[in-house]
Design an enzyme around this catalytic site. Structure first.
Site, PDB file in Angstrom:
ATOM      1  CD  GLU A 278       1.616  -5.678  -0.151  1.00  0.00           C
ATOM      2  OE1 GLU A 278       0.848  -4.718   0.083  1.00  0.00           O
ATOM      3  OE2 GLU A 278       1.733  -6.644   0.615  1.00  0.00           O
ATOM      4  N   PRO A 279       3.035  -2.960  -5.603  1.00  0.00           N
ATOM      5  CG  PRO A 279       4.420  -2.864  -7.501  1.00  0.00           C
ATOM      6  CD  PRO A 279       4.277  -3.545  -6.156  1.00  0.00           C
ATOM      7  N   GLY A 280       0.313  -1.517  -7.413  1.00  0.00           N
ATOM      8  CA  GLY A 280      -0.830  -1.835  -8.264  1.00  0.00           C
ATOM      9  C   GLY A 280      -0.967  -0.762  -9.331  1.00  0.00           C
ATOM     10  NE  ARG A 317      -9.190   5.734  -9.707  1.00  0.00           N
ATOM     11  CZ  ARG A 317      -8.738   6.952  -9.896  1.00  0.00           C
ATOM     12  NH1 ARG A 317      -8.945   7.575 -11.036  1.00  0.00           N
ATOM     13  NH2 ARG A 317      -8.077   7.571  -8.953  1.00  0.00           N
ATOM     14  CE1 TYR A 321     -11.968   5.444  -3.769  1.00  0.00           C
ATOM     15  CE2 TYR A 321     -11.293   5.003  -6.027  1.00  0.00           C
ATOM     16  CZ  TYR A 321     -11.583   4.555  -4.761  1.00  0.00           C
ATOM     17  OH  TYR A 321     -11.469   3.220  -4.487  1.00  0.00           O
ATOM     18  CB  CYS A 346     -31.428   7.026 -13.288  1.00  0.00           C
ATOM     19  SG  CYS A 346     -31.981   6.601 -14.942  1.00  0.00           S
ATOM     20  CE1 TYR A 375      -7.189  -0.592  -6.604  1.00  0.00           C
ATOM     21  CE2 TYR A 375      -5.679   1.025  -7.523  1.00  0.00           C
ATOM     22  CZ  TYR A 375      -5.929  -0.020  -6.666  1.00  0.00           C
ATOM     23  OH  TYR A 375      -4.920  -0.508  -5.869  1.00  0.00           O
TER      24      TYR A 375
HETATM   25  C1  LIG Z   1      -4.526  -1.675  -2.638  1.00  0.00           C
HETATM   26  C2  LIG Z   1      -3.297  -2.195  -1.992  1.00  0.00           C
HETATM   27  C3  LIG Z   1      -2.067  -2.116  -2.645  1.00  0.00           C
HETATM   28  C4  LIG Z   1      -1.880  -1.438  -3.981  1.00  0.00           C
HETATM   29  O1  LIG Z   1      -2.046  -0.059  -3.932  1.00  0.00           O
HETATM   30  P1  LIG Z   1      -1.699   0.818  -5.218  1.00  0.00           P
HETATM   31  O2  LIG Z   1      -2.010   2.185  -4.806  1.00  0.00           O
HETATM   32  O3  LIG Z   1      -2.543   0.338  -6.336  1.00  0.00           O
HETATM   33  O4  LIG Z   1      -0.233   0.611  -5.495  1.00  0.00           O
HETATM   34  C5  LIG Z   1      -0.980  -2.706  -2.045  1.00  0.00           C
HETATM   35  N1  LIG Z   1      -1.084  -3.318  -0.833  1.00  0.00           N
HETATM   36  C6  LIG Z   1      -2.245  -3.405  -0.170  1.00  0.00           C
HETATM   37  C7  LIG Z   1      -2.302  -4.093   1.130  1.00  0.00           C
HETATM   38  C8  LIG Z   1      -3.395  -2.844  -0.717  1.00  0.00           C
HETATM   39  O5  LIG Z   1      -4.554  -2.911  -0.058  1.00  0.00           O
END
Ligand SMILES: *Cc1c(COP(=O)(O)O)cnc(C)c1O
Length: 433
Positions: A278-280, A317, A321, A346, A375
């Site tokens: 599940e890469p984002g 971000r 963060y 502000c 993000y």
């Molecule tokens: C946010 C999330 C991701 C993706 O994380 P990245 O750091 O963007 O790769 C994958 N799986 C789950 C369940 C998430 O909540």
């Protein structure tokens, strides 16, 4: 690696000068690169190709960048989607992601969202608690179907990332407790609406060290053995996302996908499951920038304040963060200075960088926040009644607005006055022109 480079002294996205986009669309605006997205897909796919049985499912974490054109680019490249809401599910489907490549994560799925996902026929629900398993089973039974599920297991490892994006410690809200997992699976087997397919884990985001993931995956391997010993058929293992990207060139580069893939191959050898990833961030982070303009340079007690037309509502971000984004002039003037970079909002939190050595800029200059593809726009709000930032997708020499600038009139028109307040005769001034 990305496709944002200087050519003839002007920063380009692929073959398009960013100055042209700034002129045509105005600022602030997010700009994404198709070639960079596609390159990251290729690199990630090659890195994990040999892991697990069959072809792994790469389900892009939609929350990192849900723009329809970005999702359609990823769908065309064959990616699935990891969604965390009914809205993200509908977006992924609208972008052409096949339902069977969709994984539904998240601690708060509602019965309505479950029914939607079952109607669509998604590939897998990642369950985060036993009460959720019971609710999903009841919804599935009422629809006469069985829901394909995995439990997200909380391995209790410290991901070593920012606390707000760390998800794999036992005190975090995510997943079922590792020690209770075998018992939870045993109870779930008795739920008539569920079809147990596998296990899932995701320990956090912007991971810059492979050791915590390796430790978590090793625990998942042990769990798969224990579940099979109890008679479960475990066919999939979802290893989540989280791989980090370089933001600050002064810091060590996070592990590359190839190193991550090699670690996964080693730890998962012999599991005999299809792997899901599940890469984002690693897919879209470097594939986007936030293009902004300098409104003015305000003298400060020490260093000057560069006030830009982007703010924390556009790119949260740094404020949320303490994130670091590289800042570059679109047309560098050839010298540098040290400045604070701030937005117009502000709040003191509306600060992108303090005491930053950067290209010297003057009012009107275009500036980029690098590595803003993940993000970024997705976390934007309309705080301070600022319209949502538009987005542009570049593809070689072509570019297209893939989200229009929201007219401020539309923002105001979304509110309405209750009957007990007088209609404002001046309201017509606010009607959409
Ligand atoms: C946010 C999330 C991701 C993706 O994380 P990245 O750091 O963007 O790769 C994958 N799986 C789950 C369940 C998430 O909540």
């Amino acid at each position: 690696m990305d496709h944002f480079d200087y050519r003839d002294g002007v920063m380009h996205a692929e073959d398009v000068p960013l100055s042209r986009i700034a002129e045509a669309v105005g600022t602030p605006v997010y700009v994404y690169s198709t070639a960079t997205i596609e390159r990251h897909v290729r690199v990630f796919r090659e890195a994990v190709a040999e892991a697990g049985t069959g072809e792994p499912l790469i389900a892009f974490a939609v929350k990192a960048n849900p723009n329809l054109a970005v999702l359609a680019t990823l769908a065309r490249a064959g990616l699935g989607a990891d969604v965390v809401s009914g809205g993200e599910l509908l977006r992924a489907r609208a972008a052409g992601v096949p339902a069977d490549r969709i994984v539904f994560s998240g601690v708060g799925k509602t019965a309505d969202e479950m029914a939607l996902a079952l109607r669509e026929g998604i590939g897998q629900f990642n369950l985060e608690s036993e009460p959720e398993a019971e609710m999903l089973s009841a919804v599935a039974v009422s629809m006469g179907v069985r829901a394909p599920v995995a439990f997200r297991v909380n391995p209790n490892v410290d991901a070593g990332t920012h606390a707000k994006i760390s998800t794999g410690k036992s005190e975090d809200k995510f997943g079922i407790a590792y020690d209770g997992a075998v018992a939870a699976y045993a109870r779930a087997r008795d739920l008539a609406g569920l079809h147990i397919r596998g296990v899932a884990v995701h320990i956090g985001s912007q991971l810059t060290d492979l050791a915590p993931s390796r430790a978590a995956f090793a625990k998942i391997g042990d769990l798969i053995g224990a579940l099979r010993a109890s008679g479960h058929d475990i066919a999939t293992a979802d290893l989540g996302g989280g791989l980090g990207v370089p933001y600050d060139p002064a810091l060590p580069t996070p592990p590359l996908p190839a190193a991550y893939g090699a670690m996964v191959r080693e730890v998962t050898a012999g599991w005999g499951v299809r792997l899901i990833f599940e890469p984002g961030r690693v897919i879209v982070g470097n594939a986007g920038i936030l293009l902004t303009s300098v409104i003015r340079v305000k003298p400060g007690v020490t260093n000057p304040f560069v006030v830009v037309d982007a703010a924390m509502n556009d790119l949260l971000r740094p404020s949320l963060y303490d994130a670091w984004h590289d800042i570059r002039a679109v047309v560098p003037r050839g010298d540098r200075f040290t400045a604070h970079i701030v937005g117009p909002i502000c709040e003191s939190g509306d600060t992108f960088a303090r005491n930053r050595g950067m290209d010297r800029v003057e009012p009107g200059d275009a500036v980029c926040f690098m590595t803003a593809g993940a993000y970024g726009a997705t976390m934007a709000s309309t705080y301070n009644s600022r319209a949502l930032t538009p987005e542009v997708l570049v593809n070689g020499r072509e570019w297209s607005i893939v989200r229009a600038r929201q007219p401020i009139e539309a923002l105001i028109a979304a509110d309405s006055l209750p009957s007990w307040l007088p209609a404002n005769p001046d309201r017509s001034a606010m009607e959409i022109a």
